[in-house]
Scaffold this active site. Sequence first.
Site, short mmCIF file in Angstrom:
data_model
loop_
_atom_site.label_atom_id
_atom_site.label_comp_id
_atom_site.label_asym_id
_atom_site.label_seq_id
_atom_site.Cartn_x
_atom_site.Cartn_y
_atom_site.Cartn_z
N GLU A 140 -7.93 -2.74 -11.89
CA GLU A 140 -8.67 -1.47 -11.92
C GLU A 140 -9.77 -1.52 -12.98
O GLU A 140 -9.57 -2.00 -14.09
CB GLU A 140 -7.70 -0.33 -12.24
N LYS B 276 -10.51 6.34 -5.07
CA LYS B 276 -9.18 6.84 -5.42
C LYS B 276 -9.05 8.32 -5.06
O LYS B 276 -9.92 9.12 -5.39
CB LYS B 276 -8.92 6.64 -6.91
N CYS C 32 -4.08 2.32 -9.34
CA CYS C 32 -3.22 2.83 -10.41
C CYS C 32 -1.96 3.48 -9.85
O CYS C 32 -1.27 2.90 -9.03
CB CYS C 32 -4.01 3.78 -11.30
#
Length: 514
Positions: free
Chosen positions: A275, A337, A388
């Site tokens: 990430e 995301k 994540c």
Amino acid sequence: MKFIAIAKLESLKRWKRCAALFLLGSILALALPPFYIFPALLTFTLCLLILDGSVSKKQAFFTGWWFGFGFFTAGLYWIANALLIDPIKFGWLVPFAALAFPALLATSTGFAALFTYMIPRPGWRKVLIFSCFWIIAEVVRGYFYVAGFPWNLIGYSLDFSDYLIQIASVTGVWGLSLIAVVLGAMPYVFFRVGRRIIPIVATLAAIAAILIFGWVRLENAIVWGKTIQVNLIQANIQQKFKWDPNERQNNFLAHLELTSYTNKYLSNNLIIWPESAVPFLLEEQPELRRAIADVMPEGSYLVTGGLRMEGDEKNYKFWNSLFLLDDEGSIIGVYDKSHLVPFGEYVPFRKFLPFVDSVAGSGGDFSRGEGPKTITLPNGMKIGALICYEIIFPHQVVEMANRPDVLINVTNDSWYGISTGPYQHFESARLRAVEEGIPVIRAANSGISGAIDRYGRVIAKLGLNKKGNLQSEIVLANNTDGRIDTIFSRFNLIIILLAVSILGFFAIFSCKKP
């Protein structure tokens, strides 16, 4: 005959009662990864015995609340580590992360205890009723608390066994939670109604059946099919240097150097950076993409986390994104995301909290993506992208209409230092592999990176705070004889909700014999 120590436990008053419950909840957290201290589950029995001493609904609720408060405080202490990266700016939020957040989550266990108290049943019936309400509390917390937070699910206490976790392919991780609570609470029967063998034997028989199911499933595991070579880049960059303007160039070069060690003789390499590995706007800087292409083997693809922005300096939006590049440095896929971290990537109810900046930065909130997305490579391979903590949400990790062949999870756990957080995050990835029947490839900035097959077995792993290019081979989910889906991937919560409904109904309405 009631033990004297148990009688004293039930009769605890006021602060002693609260302190005992908080301590028991804290001990329960030791059952979770990476400790797996199995006897800690027995605190469920002690919690039920204290619950027996409740004289009102309010006291029953706070019995569960104090127990949960200790559990979440001890189990989620590592969240505060992120605030200490910049203590001058965010240190004042530590009490909220360390105490207020666990206090909120503990309301779920408070209601589990309250409803158990409101349906008084003796012996093993109380154990089953409490277990069912605990699972319902986990489900509600996972979907609705602070945009959903299915962390510290007690089922993860059993994922030390590859055989035990196979039941998650049917029930999801909540099936493991049900087993864990019943196991931890069943000794309550001895203290309440004496040596009742049948409930204990039935519990052990259920565990044996689950182990046999797991053994059969792994003995018949599919180990053939289309494979890919994966290269997980773990640069191990400390968070305090991650966005330092003076270190960004070096951080990028560190990923290039590790990538250069990829086997040049393999044409199906899939290279994964973690990430936000690219600390620049990748779409706007073609020279960076050319630098990446220069170290990639021919015919390979690279997945990396980075920032994406649209608009100008006065009116812009930005995303925490995942980019897919080919061996010429062209961007062939992007995922934004969608499940953002509250107070980490956006501030809930910002208009009421104008003084609070997100931990990730003060430039404003990240924009939200559209949801799980499958990206198809030119060679036909389908990749499911997760950034994540999106990996912790059961049945919310794939695009259902276009299921992927492999799940890729990029993350940066350096926020949490050397703590239990990164270990628990990795174990979440294992359970998603079992639930969906899809292998998971996980690249973390500081660890833990790894390749996990569709049965939750770890094929390769690079530990916390290690640096390297982890190379492995993994079998994709889409086999030559057709895709293998799991029961959980098809029915989601239906199975576990049906199970707790049947158990709860049986416990409430069965004959009154203890």
